[in-house]
Design a protein around this motif. Structure first.
Motif, PDB file in Angstrom:
ATOM      1  N   TYR A  29      56.067  64.392 113.195  1.00 57.16           N
ATOM      2  CA  TYR A  29      56.698  64.201 114.500  1.00 57.16           C
ATOM      3  C   TYR A  29      56.106  65.164 115.533  1.00 57.16           C
ATOM      4  O   TYR A  29      55.833  64.786 116.671  1.00 57.16           O
TER       5      TYR A  29
ATOM      6  N   VAL B 156      60.244  56.129 117.809  1.00 56.54           N
ATOM      7  CA  VAL B 156      60.488  55.591 116.461  1.00 56.54           C
ATOM      8  C   VAL B 156      60.589  56.734 115.453  1.00 56.54           C
ATOM      9  O   VAL B 156      61.493  56.762 114.599  1.00 56.54           O
TER      10      VAL B 156
ATOM     11  N   THR C 261      63.855  58.787 115.963  1.00 51.64           N
ATOM     12  CA  THR C 261      65.017  58.094 115.413  1.00 51.64           C
ATOM     13  C   THR C 261      65.024  58.151 113.888  1.00 51.64           C
ATOM     14  O   THR C 261      66.055  58.416 113.269  1.00 51.64           O
ATOM     15  N   SER C 262      63.853  57.923 113.294  1.00 51.36           N
ATOM     16  CA  SER C 262      63.744  57.947 111.836  1.00 51.36           C
ATOM     17  C   SER C 262      64.024  59.348 111.290  1.00 51.36           C
ATOM     18  O   SER C 262      64.763  59.504 110.304  1.00 51.36           O
TER      19      SER C 262
ATOM     20  N   GLN D 220      67.788  60.166 111.547  1.00 50.51           N
ATOM     21  CA  GLN D 220      68.573  59.534 110.486  1.00 50.51           C
ATOM     22  C   GLN D 220      68.375  60.267 109.166  1.00 50.51           C
ATOM     23  O   GLN D 220      69.335  60.497 108.418  1.00 50.51           O
ATOM     24  N   TRP D 221      67.134  60.642 108.894  1.00 55.43           N
ATOM     25  CA  TRP D 221      66.839  61.374 107.659  1.00 55.43           C
ATOM     26  C   TRP D 221      67.555  62.721 107.660  1.00 55.43           C
ATOM     27  O   TRP D 221      68.109  63.148 106.644  1.00 55.43           O
TER      28      TRP D 221
ATOM     29  N   ARG E 245      57.823  65.767 107.442  1.00 60.93           N
ATOM     30  CA  ARG E 245      58.319  64.861 108.481  1.00 60.93           C
ATOM     31  C   ARG E 245      58.294  65.525 109.861  1.00 60.93           C
ATOM     32  O   ARG E 245      57.904  64.898 110.855  1.00 60.93           O
TER      33      ARG E 245
END
Length: 379
Positions: free
Chosen positions: A148, A278, A281-282, A285-286, A144
């Motif tokens: 990013y 996006v 933010t994702s 949260q993860w 992830r």
């Protein structure tokens, strides 16, 4: 909120373990309140886990410290990632929680999750399960964060093109349609002139070729190193002009004004900015959810570690009182003395040099004590 805690386990001498724990807890509370009243003190409830054989405990203890370093490291990685992502969004990091409970409260009110980690399961399986869960989260985080980071790198490359030196940056946002002359015979070129050679350019550009339009050069922009000038000339001498300009130290940038291409680049930038937000933010949260999972796993692992080290130090059956303390730096020596004083004489053999080395080998801290003790660092 404290960021550094001790988890300690003291031996219970009474054959009535429950009564012995209650009595020892009362003595510890009294000693802390009288000699180190500013030290927070909490019970750390460890369930009756399945100890297995002494050989299995010894084998497991060899891996406990290394595993703790790994789990703690993943916890800190996620926390730092949260801080970086929140700063990128222009806000301060939020409160880290486990199931809605602040992490410090989760530690000081720890309750073993028997549904997730059955107490009758072999300790080796429980430890392996915790390690596997944390390792999977770490692997997922790497993927992830890399995705990013790729979008951030693309944006960084675009920003460098837009804000870098005139010798390399994108020129489209510096050029207006009226700056460019394009006809059947005439063409406008863009020259990158060293900042301190502008007088030389203005005095010489007309003589670089016989087909240069007089007084056609105009300065459009200037940065710390270069100035951007236009020059209009006949299309048939472009190649010769470039050669002569390069000999004088002037760089002719290839450029074709295209409103369509400029709009396309603008849309690409806007899409990348949207994608980055996006993904930020994702990922954030993860990270919050994963930190909760890793921290919970870490505290369960710590409970296993307390249990194993206490059995190896105090013997079977399990008779120990485990607690959490958060002493200030100035109070550490007082608290150590209190804990040592409550150990009695049963474990005084740990003071010998040979046994101190053994204590460290069983997963204790570098500084050995006659009781089980290790540190939890939140940051």
């Amino acid at each position: 909120m404290a960021t550094r805690y001790w988890i300690a386990a003291l031996p219970v001498a009474d054959d009535n373990v429950a009564a012995g724990k209650t009595a020892l807890w009362g003595r510890l509370q009294d000693a802390i309140s009288r000699h180190s009243f500013d030290t927070p003190l909490y019970r750390f409830t460890v369930p009756d886990l399945r100890p297995g054989t002494l050989d299995s405990l010894l084998a497991l203890s060899d891996d406990l410290v290394k595993s703790n370093i790994f789990i703690e490291g993943v916890s800190h990685k996620i926390r730092r990632q949260i801080e970086d992502l929140e700063r990128a969004g222009g806000v301060e990091p939020g409160t880290l929680t486990v199931d809605g409970v602040p992490v410090d409260s989760y530690l000081t009110r720890f309750v073993w999750d028997e549904g997730k980690y059955p107490v009758n399961a072999p300790l080796k399986e429980t430890v392996a399960s915790i390690q596997s869960q944390v390792a999977k989260i770490e692997d997922d985080m790497k993927v992830r964060v890399a995705e990013y980071g790729n979008v951030k790198s693309q944006l960084g490359a675009i920003n460098r093109k837009q804000t870098g030196s005139l010798a390399v940056r994108d020129l489209s946002n510096l050029i207006k349609p009226e700056d460019m002359v394009t006809s059947e015979h005439l063409v406008t070129l863009l020259s990158i002139v060293p900042k301190y050679s502008q007088k030389d350019w203005l005095s010489s550009y007309e003589s670089l070729d016989t087909f240069v339009v007089p007084r056609s050069s105009k300065k459009l922009y200037e940065d710390n190193e270069y100035a951007l000038y236009t020059v209009t000339l006949f299309a048939k001498v472009v190649d010769n002009f470039k050669v002569h300009a390069r000999e004088k130290g002037f760089q002719i940038r290839d450029f074709e004004y295209s409103p369509e291409a400029q709009e396309s680049r603008k849309q690409e930038l806007e899409k990348l900015l949207q994608d980055q937000e996006v993904m930020r933010t994702s990922l954030l949260q993860w990270c919050y959810a994963s930190y909760s999972e890793v921290f919970s796993s870490w505290m369960h692992f710590s409970a296993v570690r307390v249990f194993v080290e206490s059995i190896l130090r105090y013997g079977l059956p399990a008779r120990f009182l485990s607690v959490v303390l958060a002493p200030s730096t100035k109070s550490e020596k007082k608290v150590r003395n209190i804990l040592e004083g409550l150990c009695g004489n049963a474990n005084s053999y740990w003071r010998s040099e040979d046994d101190v080395g053994m204590a460290a080998g069983l997963g204790g801290e570098t500084e050995s004590h006659p009781y089980v003790s290790f540190t939890i660092n939140f940051v």
